[in-house]
Write an enzyme that holds these catalytic residues in place. Structure first.
Site, PDB file in Angstrom:
ATOM      1  N   LYS A  48      34.075  42.549  31.398  1.00  0.00           N
ATOM      2  CA  LYS A  48      33.917  41.486  32.387  1.00  0.00           C
ATOM      3  C   LYS A  48      33.311  42.132  33.633  1.00  0.00           C
ATOM      4  O   LYS A  48      33.949  42.990  34.249  1.00  0.00           O
ATOM      5  CB  LYS A  48      35.275  40.899  32.755  1.00  0.00           C
ATOM      6  CG  LYS A  48      36.002  40.193  31.618  1.00  0.00           C
ATOM      7  CD  LYS A  48      37.448  39.943  32.003  1.00  0.00           C
ATOM      8  CE  LYS A  48      38.171  39.070  31.016  1.00  0.00           C
ATOM      9  NZ  LYS A  48      39.643  39.117  31.212  1.00  0.00           N
TER      10      LYS A  48
ATOM     11  N   GLU B 223      39.897  26.802  30.024  1.00  0.00           N
ATOM     12  CA  GLU B 223      38.666  27.261  29.377  1.00  0.00           C
ATOM     13  C   GLU B 223      38.111  26.234  28.397  1.00  0.00           C
ATOM     14  O   GLU B 223      37.351  26.572  27.487  1.00  0.00           O
ATOM     15  CB  GLU B 223      38.916  28.611  28.699  1.00  0.00           C
ATOM     16  CG  GLU B 223      39.300  29.676  29.729  1.00  0.00           C
ATOM     17  CD  GLU B 223      39.376  31.086  29.167  1.00  0.00           C
ATOM     18  OE1 GLU B 223      39.402  31.249  27.942  1.00  0.00           O
ATOM     19  OE2 GLU B 223      39.418  32.015  29.986  1.00  0.00           O
TER      20      GLU B 223
ATOM     21  N   ASP C 136      41.569  44.446  26.959  1.00  0.00           N
ATOM     22  CA  ASP C 136      41.025  43.697  28.111  1.00  0.00           C
ATOM     23  C   ASP C 136      41.739  44.204  29.363  1.00  0.00           C
ATOM     24  O   ASP C 136      41.250  45.109  30.054  1.00  0.00           O
ATOM     25  CB  ASP C 136      41.198  42.190  27.901  1.00  0.00           C
ATOM     26  CG  ASP C 136      40.828  41.383  29.142  1.00  0.00           C
ATOM     27  OD1 ASP C 136      40.171  41.938  30.037  1.00  0.00           O
ATOM     28  OD2 ASP C 136      41.203  40.194  29.251  1.00  0.00           O
TER      29      ASP C 136
END
Ligand code: 2PG
Ligand code: MG
Length: 399
Positions: A326, A198, A301
């Protein structure tokens, strides 16, 4: 809008792994969407089909929907969900369904001369008016499954407090990133400092606490400690093995891991958020830790997988104060927006997030703006992470 055709092509993500781009043709025009992919995936998130299977699923959807007219995304998504017929989208794939759903939203946006976020706002968040700038969660040190290193924790994030313009915060973030690069080059042999999935730095840190100490120093030396704070994404499911947590060389129980996080927070007061501190099935551990440490904001998450019902269940237990959304965990535009609506109604901080394997498609920023969310998690400000930074500037600073 009448669907004429749906096609799927394979493309590479930022890791060089295969993913897909979806093209939808309607009577009123054509649209496309490229879908990212995760590595630390939740077991309850929508399934991703490999490109070959995705092409077949696309053909199946095309055969079923060609000639059908849909006036909005909810109608299309309802049909896609029924056609798939499984809770985790095993037949048609969350990646395929999201691609069709998003490409269709883009066709609608183009036909109406609007931005994607405006189409999403009008359909899913019609009562919202203002568009506050979201906080950027930027991952500056990569560990876990996103890097080859000794760090078990996956992401060390810096987060800007509210600010006036996106461009200002990005300029500040780029400075922080450069200073951190210099600090690490002085501390470690420079050839040994790398870059993770990332865009964050990868180095041979002493242990999982050290990056927090270095980031604290970074914010102090750059006089940013009053305007930025720190966050972690432990992605704890990735180091949960046979009922315990493997943190570096240690094997910890959930209670011991909780004590470790508490000691991080005590010695690193700038640490304010921890995403997925425990494994995805450990709702009780989330709830106990969140209750014992109200000063920290736990974020779900893998725990909540962008699912409105799971978000509601976690909130009912007092297990989280924030949630990651997401779109490809949810698998359609509608389910993504419903997750944002549910989380917002429960008073959670909503953070719309990229995946570790990204494409240049910056669609997530449009979900963020449509739903007036608290934050966006988009990696470090370099390379394949830049399209989402650029889209933030485009739709917040210049429109
Ligand atoms: C996460 C994400 C994005 P991945 O765990 O939050 O940072 O990682 O896309 O690999 O699931
Ligand atoms: Mg995560």
């Amino acid at each position: 809008m009448k669907i004429l055709d749906i096609r799927i092509r394979e493309r590479e993500d930022s890791r060089g792994a295969p993913t897909i781009v979806v093209f939808v043709t309607t009577k009123g025009g054509a649209g496309e969407a490229s879908i990212p992919s995760g590595k630390s995936t939740g077991m309850r998130e929508a399934k991703t089909l490999a490109p070959k299977d995705a092409v077949n699923a696309g053909a199946q959807i095309a055969a079923a929907l060609a000639g059908h007219d849909f006036s909005n995304n909810r109608a299309l998504d309802k049909t896609l969900i029924a056609l798939d017929g499984t809770p985790l989208k095993k037949n048609l794939g969350g990646n395929v369904m999201l691609g069709v759903s998003l490409a269709f939203a883009r066709v609608r946006a183009a036909a109406e001369g609007k931005a994607l976020w405006e189409i999403l706002r009008a359909e899913y968040f019609p009562d919202l008016a203002a568009t506050p700038i979201p906080r950027i969660f930027a991952n500056l040190v990569n560990g876990g499954v996103h890097a080859k290193s000794n760090l078990s924790l996956q992401e060390y994030l810096v987060v800007a407090k509210p600010y006036l313009s996106v461009s200002d915060v990005i300029a500040g973030l780029k400075k922080l990133y450069a200073i951190l690069g210099k600090m690490l080059a002085e501390k470690f042999p420079s050839a040994s400092v790398g870059i993770g999935d990332e865009g964050g730095y990868v180095a041979d840190f002493r242990d999982d606490r050290e990056p927090l100490e270095i980031l604290t120093k970074l914010l102090r030396v750059s006089h940013s400690d009053d305007s930025w704070f720190l966050g972690l994404d432990a992605a704890a499911s990735t180091f949960f093995k046979n009922g315990s947590y493997r943190l570096g060389n240690e094997t910890l129980t959930a209670a011991e891991l909780a004590t470790r996080y508490a000691s991080y927070a005590k010695t690193v007061p700038l640490l304010k958020t921890i995403e997925d501190p425990f494994a995805e099935d450990s709702l009780d551990d989330f709830a106990a830790f969140q209750k014992a440490h109200p000063e920290l904001r736990l974020i779900g998450d893998d725990l909540t997988v962008s699912n409105a019902a799971a978000i509601t269940a976690a909130t009912a237990r007092g297990a989280i104060k924030g949630v990651i959304v997401k779109p490809n965990q949810a698998g359609t535009v509608t389910e993504t927006c419903d997750a944002i609506t549910a989380a917002t109604a429960h008073g959670l901080d909503v953070i719309v997030s990229h995946r570790s394997g990204e494409t240049p498609d910056p669609f997530l920023v449009h979900f963020a703006k449509a739903g007036n969310v608290y934050g966006v998690k988009i990696g470090a400000p370099i390379a394949h992470r830049l399209p989402r930074y650029e889209e933030l500037v485009r739709i917040y600073d210049t429109c």
